[in-house]
Design a protein around this motif. Structure first.
Motif, PDB file in Angstrom:
ATOM      1  N   ALA A   1     -10.545  11.489   8.122  1.00  0.00           N
ATOM      2  CA  ALA A   1     -11.389  10.981   7.037  1.00  0.00           C
ATOM      3  C   ALA A   1     -11.298   9.457   6.971  1.00  0.00           C
ATOM      4  O   ALA A   1     -10.323   8.856   7.417  1.00  0.00           O
ATOM      5  N   MET A   2     -12.330   8.819   6.412  1.00  0.00           N
ATOM      6  CA  MET A   2     -12.303   7.380   6.207  1.00  0.00           C
ATOM      7  C   MET A   2     -11.327   7.055   5.084  1.00  0.00           C
ATOM      8  O   MET A   2     -11.502   7.498   3.956  1.00  0.00           O
ATOM      9  N   PRO A   3     -10.258   6.313   5.359  1.00  0.00           N
ATOM     10  CA  PRO A   3      -9.252   6.063   4.317  1.00  0.00           C
ATOM     11  C   PRO A   3      -9.779   5.134   3.228  1.00  0.00           C
ATOM     12  O   PRO A   3     -10.571   4.230   3.483  1.00  0.00           O
ATOM     13  N   GLU A   4      -9.311   5.368   2.042  1.00  0.00           N
ATOM     14  CA  GLU A   4      -9.659   4.517   0.901  1.00  0.00           C
ATOM     15  C   GLU A   4      -8.857   3.228   0.967  1.00  0.00           C
ATOM     16  O   GLU A   4      -7.695   3.220   1.385  1.00  0.00           O
ATOM     17  N   ASP A   5      -9.461   2.127   0.575  1.00  0.00           N
ATOM     18  CA  ASP A   5      -8.736   0.868   0.466  1.00  0.00           C
ATOM     19  C   ASP A   5      -8.088   0.801  -0.910  1.00  0.00           C
ATOM     20  O   ASP A   5      -8.777   0.664  -1.922  1.00  0.00           O
ATOM     21  N   LEU A   6      -6.773   0.937  -0.942  1.00  0.00           N
ATOM     22  CA  LEU A   6      -6.053   0.798  -2.200  1.00  0.00           C
ATOM     23  C   LEU A   6      -6.134  -0.651  -2.658  1.00  0.00           C
ATOM     24  O   LEU A   6      -6.027  -1.574  -1.857  1.00  0.00           O
TER      25      LEU A   6
ATOM     26  N   LEU B   1       7.182  -4.334  -5.154  1.00  0.00           N
ATOM     27  CA  LEU B   1       8.276  -4.434  -4.187  1.00  0.00           C
ATOM     28  C   LEU B   1       9.618  -4.002  -4.776  1.00  0.00           C
ATOM     29  O   LEU B   1      10.558  -3.709  -4.014  1.00  0.00           O
ATOM     30  N   ALA B   2       9.734  -3.947  -6.089  1.00  0.00           N
ATOM     31  CA  ALA B   2      10.978  -3.471  -6.701  1.00  0.00           C
ATOM     32  C   ALA B   2      11.298  -2.043  -6.280  1.00  0.00           C
ATOM     33  O   ALA B   2      12.455  -1.615  -6.321  1.00  0.00           O
ATOM     34  N   GLU B   3      10.279  -1.294  -5.850  1.00  0.00           N
ATOM     35  CA  GLU B   3      10.486   0.087  -5.417  1.00  0.00           C
ATOM     36  C   GLU B   3      10.780   0.202  -3.921  1.00  0.00           C
ATOM     37  O   GLU B   3      11.055   1.295  -3.429  1.00  0.00           O
TER      38      GLU B   3
ATOM     39  N   HIS C   1       2.702   6.289  -2.488  1.00  0.00           N
ATOM     40  CA  HIS C   1       3.779   7.162  -2.960  1.00  0.00           C
ATOM     41  C   HIS C   1       3.640   7.440  -4.455  1.00  0.00           C
ATOM     42  O   HIS C   1       3.940   8.551  -4.918  1.00  0.00           O
ATOM     43  N   ARG C   2       3.205   6.456  -5.211  1.00  0.00           N
ATOM     44  CA  ARG C   2       2.974   6.694  -6.639  1.00  0.00           C
ATOM     45  C   ARG C   2       1.862   7.726  -6.839  1.00  0.00           C
ATOM     46  O   ARG C   2       1.970   8.604  -7.697  1.00  0.00           O
ATOM     47  N   ARG C   3       0.810   7.612  -6.042  1.00  0.00           N
ATOM     48  CA  ARG C   3      -0.303   8.554  -6.151  1.00  0.00           C
ATOM     49  C   ARG C   3       0.160   9.963  -5.782  1.00  0.00           C
ATOM     50  O   ARG C   3      -0.231  10.946  -6.415  1.00  0.00           O
ATOM     51  N   LYS C   4       0.978  10.077  -4.740  1.00  0.00           N
ATOM     52  CA  LYS C   4       1.510  11.387  -4.346  1.00  0.00           C
ATOM     53  C   LYS C   4       2.387  11.974  -5.449  1.00  0.00           C
ATOM     54  O   LYS C   4       2.327  13.179  -5.732  1.00  0.00           O
ATOM     55  N   ALA C   5       3.203  11.144  -6.078  1.00  0.00           N
ATOM     56  CA  ALA C   5       4.072  11.621  -7.151  1.00  0.00           C
ATOM     57  C   ALA C   5       3.251  12.101  -8.348  1.00  0.00           C
ATOM     58  O   ALA C   5       3.572  13.119  -8.971  1.00  0.00           O
ATOM     59  N   ALA C   6       2.185  11.358  -8.662  1.00  0.00           N
ATOM     60  CA  ALA C   6       1.322  11.769  -9.772  1.00  0.00           C
ATOM     61  C   ALA C   6       0.642  13.099  -9.463  1.00  0.00           C
ATOM     62  O   ALA C   6       0.519  13.969 -10.346  1.00  0.00           O
ATOM     63  N   ALA C   7       0.214  13.277  -8.224  1.00  0.00           N
ATOM     64  CA  ALA C   7      -0.410  14.547  -7.836  1.00  0.00           C
ATOM     65  C   ALA C   7       0.592  15.695  -7.916  1.00  0.00           C
ATOM     66  O   ALA C   7       0.263  16.795  -8.375  1.00  0.00           O
ATOM     67  N   ALA C   8       1.833  15.438  -7.468  1.00  0.00           N
ATOM     68  CA  ALA C   8       2.863  16.473  -7.543  1.00  0.00           C
ATOM     69  C   ALA C   8       3.142  16.869  -8.986  1.00  0.00           C
ATOM     70  O   ALA C   8       3.400  18.036  -9.284  1.00  0.00           O
ATOM     71  N   GLY C   9       3.072  15.886  -9.898  1.00  0.00           N
ATOM     72  CA  GLY C   9       3.274  16.184 -11.307  1.00  0.00           C
ATOM     73  C   GLY C   9       2.199  17.095 -11.872  1.00  0.00           C
ATOM     74  O   GLY C   9       2.428  17.799 -12.861  1.00  0.00           O
ATOM     75  N   ARG C  10       1.017  17.071 -11.250  1.00  0.00           N
ATOM     76  CA  ARG C  10      -0.073  17.957 -11.670  1.00  0.00           C
ATOM     77  C   ARG C  10      -0.059  19.279 -10.906  1.00  0.00           C
ATOM     78  O   ARG C  10      -0.965  20.096 -11.054  1.00  0.00           O
ATOM     79  N   GLY C  11       0.944  19.449 -10.042  1.00  0.00           N
ATOM     80  CA  GLY C  11       1.009  20.667  -9.244  1.00  0.00           C
ATOM     81  C   GLY C  11       0.133  20.629  -8.012  1.00  0.00           C
ATOM     82  O   GLY C  11      -0.145  21.675  -7.412  1.00  0.00           O
TER      83      GLY C  11
ATOM     84  N   ALA D   1       0.828  -1.207   0.000  1.00  0.00           N
ATOM     85  CA  ALA D   1       0.000   0.000   0.000  1.00  0.00           C
ATOM     86  C   ALA D   1       0.861   1.254   0.000  1.00  0.00           C
ATOM     87  O   ALA D   1       0.501   2.270  -0.620  1.00  0.00           O
ATOM     88  N   SER D   2       2.016   1.199   0.681  1.00  0.00           N
ATOM     89  CA  SER D   2       2.882   2.384   0.731  1.00  0.00           C
ATOM     90  C   SER D   2       3.419   2.727  -0.658  1.00  0.00           C
ATOM     91  O   SER D   2       3.565   3.904  -0.999  1.00  0.00           O
ATOM     92  N   VAL D   3       3.716   1.705  -1.468  1.00  0.00           N
ATOM     93  CA  VAL D   3       4.199   1.969  -2.824  1.00  0.00           C
ATOM     94  C   VAL D   3       3.107   2.650  -3.654  1.00  0.00           C
ATOM     95  O   VAL D   3       3.359   3.649  -4.347  1.00  0.00           O
TER      96      VAL D   3
END
Length: 245
Positions: free
Chosen positions: A58-63, A154-156, A39-49, A34-36
């Motif tokens: 908040a109720m967390p989403e189940d990845l 897990l490669a990440e 982090h991918r989702r955070k990176a994608a958001a950062a790419g969009r500014g 889930a952490s990977v």
């Protein structure tokens, strides 16, 4: 993904010189995966500014993870164990790390700061903090899931456990192998047959009255483990690795 994936697996991380755990048992495999994704989702958001933050209220989403789900109790959980460190040295090894007050943070947080903040005395002095490490060459998990997708995630992951920025828990290689001879329920719950390897709701082990466990407590059964919505009342706890040596 999800319930359609039913392949028993064995997952192993080769370590440089041990790992530091924050609990009596090891790291959850679903938490690592889930952490990977997070982090991918955070990176994608950062790419969009944008800035993506975790809201503890908040109720967390189940990845969606490449693991099968177990619905025998509520809340449900992913079919994977916590990290298993046997064989390992008989006792954890104490290691020391230093902690120094961030002077720039003091300037931002305090209305007034002395011209000099001592690192050798007073409330803000430099500290030595013990880091208890389990010295083991290999950490293992059992799981039921998709080996290719788990391998890709897990490669990440290059470090696991606590104090990663200090060099602890460094992973040199991952191995994800199918275990077609393993029982499906056992692969998702036990370190080895008869020994519980993860936290589970009580109904989940109703058919296994003789299973060895670490007691019962209110605790989380799936990621994010810090959120109260993931807690099960009187859940069975895994057997700590220390008790198996």
């Amino acid at each position: 993904m999800g319930q359609s994936v039913r392949m028993p697996l064995r997952v192993a991380a080769e370590l440089s010189h041990g790992v530091c755990f924050g609990t009596p048992w090891g790291i959850s495999l679903d938490g690592l995966l889930a952490s990977v994704l997070w982090h991918r989702r955070k990176a994608a958001a950062a790419g969009r500014g944008e800035v993506l933050t975790y809201d503890p209220l908040a109720m967390p989403e189940d990845l969606e993870l490449p693991l099968a789900r177990c619905d025998l109790g509520q809340p449900w959980h992913w079919m994977c164990t916590f990290a298993h460190t046997v064989p390992a040295t008989p006792h954890p090894e104490p290691r020391m790390r230093s902690s120094r007050t961030d002077h720039a943070d003091l300037q931002r947080l305090a209305p007034s700061v002395p011209s000099t903040v001592s690192d050798s005395r007073g409330h803000y002095r430099k500290r030595l903090i013990p880091a208890v490490a389990t010295v083991t060459p290999t950490v293992t998990w059992r799981a039921v899931g998709d080996p290719e997708k788990i391998t890709e995630l897990l490669a990440e992951v290059t470090e696991i456990g606590k104090y990663r920025t200090s060099g602890e828990g460094r992973v040199t290689a991952w191995t994800i192998e199918p275990a077609p001879g393993d029982d499906v329920w056992s692969a998702g719950h036990e370190h080895h047959p008869g020994v519980l390897g993860r936290s589970v709701p009580m109904p989940c082990v109703a058919g296994h009255p003789d299973i060895a466990h670490g007691g019962r407590s209110r605790t989380a059964v799936r990621a994010p483990y810090a959120h109260p919505s993931r807690h099960a009342i009187a859940a069975y706890l895994p057997v700590p690795d220390e008790a198996q040596r």
